[in-house]
Scaffold this motif. Structure first.
Motif, PDB file in Angstrom:
ATOM      1  N   SER A  81       0.861  -1.196   0.181  1.00 36.03           N
ATOM      2  CA  SER A  81       0.116   0.282   0.018  1.00 36.03           C
ATOM      3  C   SER A  81       1.048   1.181   0.066  1.00 36.03           C
ATOM      4  N   HIS A  82       0.620   2.424   0.892  1.00 31.29           N
ATOM      5  CA  HIS A  82       1.415   3.435   0.750  1.00 31.29           C
ATOM      6  C   HIS A  82       1.748   3.726   2.062  1.00 31.29           C
ATOM      7  N   ILE A  83       3.031   4.781   2.434  1.00 32.60           N
ATOM      8  CA  ILE A  83       3.057   5.311   3.724  1.00 32.60           C
ATOM      9  C   ILE A  83       3.249   6.717   3.684  1.00 32.60           C
ATOM     10  N   TYR A 140      -3.277   4.214  10.370  1.00 33.24           N
ATOM     11  CA  TYR A 140      -3.463   3.226   9.642  1.00 33.24           C
ATOM     12  C   TYR A 140      -3.712   3.082   7.900  1.00 33.24           C
ATOM     13  N   ASP A 141      -4.012   4.375   7.674  1.00 30.02           N
ATOM     14  CA  ASP A 141      -4.200   4.754   6.229  1.00 30.02           C
ATOM     15  C   ASP A 141      -3.104   4.314   5.643  1.00 30.02           C
ATOM     16  N   GLY A 142      -3.046   3.349   4.701  1.00 23.93           N
ATOM     17  CA  GLY A 142      -1.920   2.809   3.896  1.00 23.93           C
ATOM     18  C   GLY A 142      -0.821   2.205   4.658  1.00 23.93           C
ATOM     19  N   ASN A 170       3.561   8.566  -3.286  1.00 21.48           N
ATOM     20  CA  ASN A 170       2.446   9.480  -3.372  1.00 21.48           C
ATOM     21  C   ASN A 170       1.083   8.940  -3.498  1.00 21.48           C
ATOM     22  N   GLU A 171       0.652   7.852  -2.855  1.00 21.09           N
ATOM     23  CA  GLU A 171      -0.548   7.496  -3.083  1.00 21.09           C
ATOM     24  C   GLU A 171      -1.713   8.282  -3.152  1.00 21.09           C
ATOM     25  N   GLU A 172      -1.525   9.470  -1.764  1.00 26.04           N
ATOM     26  CA  GLU A 172      -2.557  10.401  -1.325  1.00 26.04           C
ATOM     27  C   GLU A 172      -2.819  11.389  -2.402  1.00 26.04           C
ATOM     28  N   GLY A 173      -1.976  11.836  -3.068  1.00 30.20           N
ATOM     29  CA  GLY A 173      -1.879  12.979  -4.135  1.00 30.20           C
ATOM     30  C   GLY A 173      -2.325  14.260  -3.528  1.00 30.20           C
ATOM     31  N   GLU A 188     -11.209   0.715   5.955  1.00 38.17           N
ATOM     32  CA  GLU A 188     -12.248   0.718   5.170  1.00 38.17           C
ATOM     33  C   GLU A 188     -12.381   2.396   4.796  1.00 38.17           C
ATOM     34  N   GLN A 189     -11.966   3.102   6.173  1.00 38.84           N
ATOM     35  CA  GLN A 189     -12.076   4.506   5.825  1.00 38.84           C
ATOM     36  C   GLN A 189     -13.608   5.260   5.732  1.00 38.84           C
ATOM     37  N   GLY A 190     -14.477   4.305   5.909  1.00 36.05           N
ATOM     38  CA  GLY A 190     -16.263   4.652   5.820  1.00 36.05           C
ATOM     39  C   GLY A 190     -16.663   3.827   6.906  1.00 36.05           C
ATOM     40  N   SER A 199     -11.535   9.100   8.897  1.00 31.71           N
ATOM     41  CA  SER A 199     -10.120   8.938   8.327  1.00 31.71           C
ATOM     42  C   SER A 199      -9.746  10.061   7.578  1.00 31.71           C
ATOM     43  N   HIS A 200      -8.397  10.192   7.412  1.00 29.43           N
ATOM     44  CA  HIS A 200      -7.938  11.508   7.002  1.00 29.43           C
ATOM     45  C   HIS A 200      -8.050  12.439   8.081  1.00 29.43           C
ATOM     46  N   ASN A 201      -7.801  11.876   9.382  1.00 30.24           N
ATOM     47  CA  ASN A 201      -8.035  12.581  10.715  1.00 30.24           C
ATOM     48  C   ASN A 201      -7.298  11.969  11.571  1.00 30.24           C
TER      49      ASN A 201
HETATM   50 MN    MN Z   1      -5.592   8.321   2.388  1.00 32.48          MN
END
Ligand code: MN
Ligand code: HGY
Ligand code: MN
Length: 420
Positions: free
Chosen positions: A90-92, A101-103, A135-138, A200-202, A389-391
């Motif tokens: 995934s991404h870091i 946890y995201d990525g 750069n997964e997040e963009g 899931e981020q949801g 997520s993104h938090n």
């Molecule tokens: Mn993300």
């Protein structure tokens, strides 16, 4: 001699070590940590991202993996063995308000799985590999999923290196600066299969009380940057009828995006996440307004409809306000369906391990949607508490992390043995 092949000698008692996985998650989260929270801020190719990369690459090397870094900075660690590997990853990199946890989960669970396989002495037909993609997040450099897009040949390397970020730096210069402009070939070697573990981020899994998501695809993504040019003027003396106020156009567009999504319903979502006014002063009618619009839908035709409706509103509103508009596409990816056989394998494996499971699409973009272009691919989801997520307050319970990593472990073992 190691234990026999995983399949048909099904070794069902092998499990990951959740304590070891949690320790790695905590150590990585400490890099770029957001004071007083569990989260981190490691925008792509910043010093914090470099430090996170260095830590994960060191862990890959400690496990005896062969580590390669390619021209866009993707890092892959492969176990010894013959043939195309079964890859996870995934991404870091994170957004500015990133959780731990995201990525990160998908990458560190990959390390955990490899260490579990090594410790158990399991012999497989194909090697396992774990990757983190650049750069997964963009969030700093658009588009998102940039590293995995380049890895699969979806964008020429030269084009990606020339991308300029929100702070004026280029991808190429930043990769050189942090020491991750690698020599491994682009496009990268095609894996036998790719499986990504991600939160899931949801809210879906948590609301329905389901432990594991067998992700069957990713919705379409449309990112546009809009620049509206008006006329800076005095906030007190300029009659409302004489204003050419791009700040008003931007605000009207943000409200329209919300109203459009409410009207279209279904899976339509829309976000105005970035608005910059210039000169951004209390007593000056803005000269320019630059903002972004993120529209997503699982249905491509509906997503195109939403894009058209937004653009019509933008042009009409700007014209009425005597402003001019330029738009720039930052990212545009159609919905992706994952490989049904791998999706079914994830679902079956989750059931065999005793976890509740459901198939669902992903609302967020992921590197897996790019790997799906070149090899059989699917994802494993675990719950996100309150769907957040993104938090920095992003949280997933330890037992859910463990469940996700064990489903990933056994899915990969089956893909890496004669049966998979
Ligand atoms: Mn993300
Ligand atoms: O925007 C996304 O869906 C992902 O976090 N890059
Ligand atoms: Mn992610």
């Amino acid at each position: 001699m190691g234990r026999t092949l995983y399949y048909p000698d099904v070794i069902t008692d092998v499990r990951i070590d959740i304590g070891r996985l949690q320790r790695r998650l905590a150590e990585l989260a400490a890099i770029g940590e957001i004071e007083g929270t569990e989260g981190s801020s490691r925008l792509a190719l910043t010093d914090e991202d470099r430090d996170g990369r260095d830590l994960v690459v060191a862990w890959m090397r400690e496990l005896g993996l062969t580590v390669t870094v390619d021209g866009i900075g993707n890092a892959i660690g492969v176990m010894p063995g013959e043939g195309a590997p079964v890859m996870c990853g995934s991404h870091i990199d994170t957004v500015r308000t990133g959780g731990r946890y995201d990525g990160n989960l998908g990458v560190l669970a990959g390390l955990e799985i490899i260490e579990t396989v090594q410790t158990a002495g399991i012999v497989l037909d194909r090697p396992l590999a774990v990757a983190f993609f650049t750069n997964e997040e963009g969030a700093r450099f658009a588009p998102d999923m940039l590293g995995s897009l380049v890895y699969v040949g979806g964008m020429p390397l030269e084009e990606s290196l020339a991308i300029t970020g929100i702070d004026g730096a280029t991808v190429g210069a930043e990769l050189e600066r942090i020491g991750y402009a690698g020599a491994a070939p682009i496009p990268g070697p095609t894996p036998h299969a790719f499986v990504e573990l991600h939160i899931e981020q949801g809210p879906v899994l948590e609301v329905e009380g389901i432990t594991i998501g067998a992700v069957n695809g990713v919705q379409g993504i449309s990112w546009t940057e809009v620049e509206v040019t008006g006329q800076s003027n005095h906030a007190g003396t300029t009659p409302m009828s004489m204003r050419k106020d791009p700040g008003y156009v931007a605000a009207a567009c943000a409200a329209f995006v919300r109203d459009l999504c409410d009207e279209l319903g279904g899976n339509q979502v829309g976000t105005v996440g970035r608005i910059e006014l210039k000169p951004n002063l209390v007593n000056v009618v803005a000269a320019t307004a630059t903002f972004t619009v993120d529209l997503r839908n699982t249905d491509e035709a509906l997503l195109q409809q939403a894009e058209q409706r937004f653009n019509d509103f933008l042009q009409a509103t700007a014209t009425a306000e005597q402003c001019t508009v330029t738009t720039r596409s930052l990212a545009r990816f159609e919905p992706v369906q994952f490989d049904p056989e791998v999706v079914s394998l994830v679902a079956r494996t989750a059931g065999e391990l005793g976890y509740s499971v459901k198939e669902l699409p992903s609302g967020a973009g992921h590197d897996a949607q790019m790997l799906a272009r070149v090899c059989p691919t699917a994802m494993v989801f675990t719950q996100s508490q309150n769907g957040l997520s993104h938090n920095p307050a992003e949280y997933t319970a330890s037992e859910d992390l463990e469940a996700g990593a064990n489903v990933l472990l056994h899915t990969m073992l089956q893909l890496a043995s004669g049966s998979g």
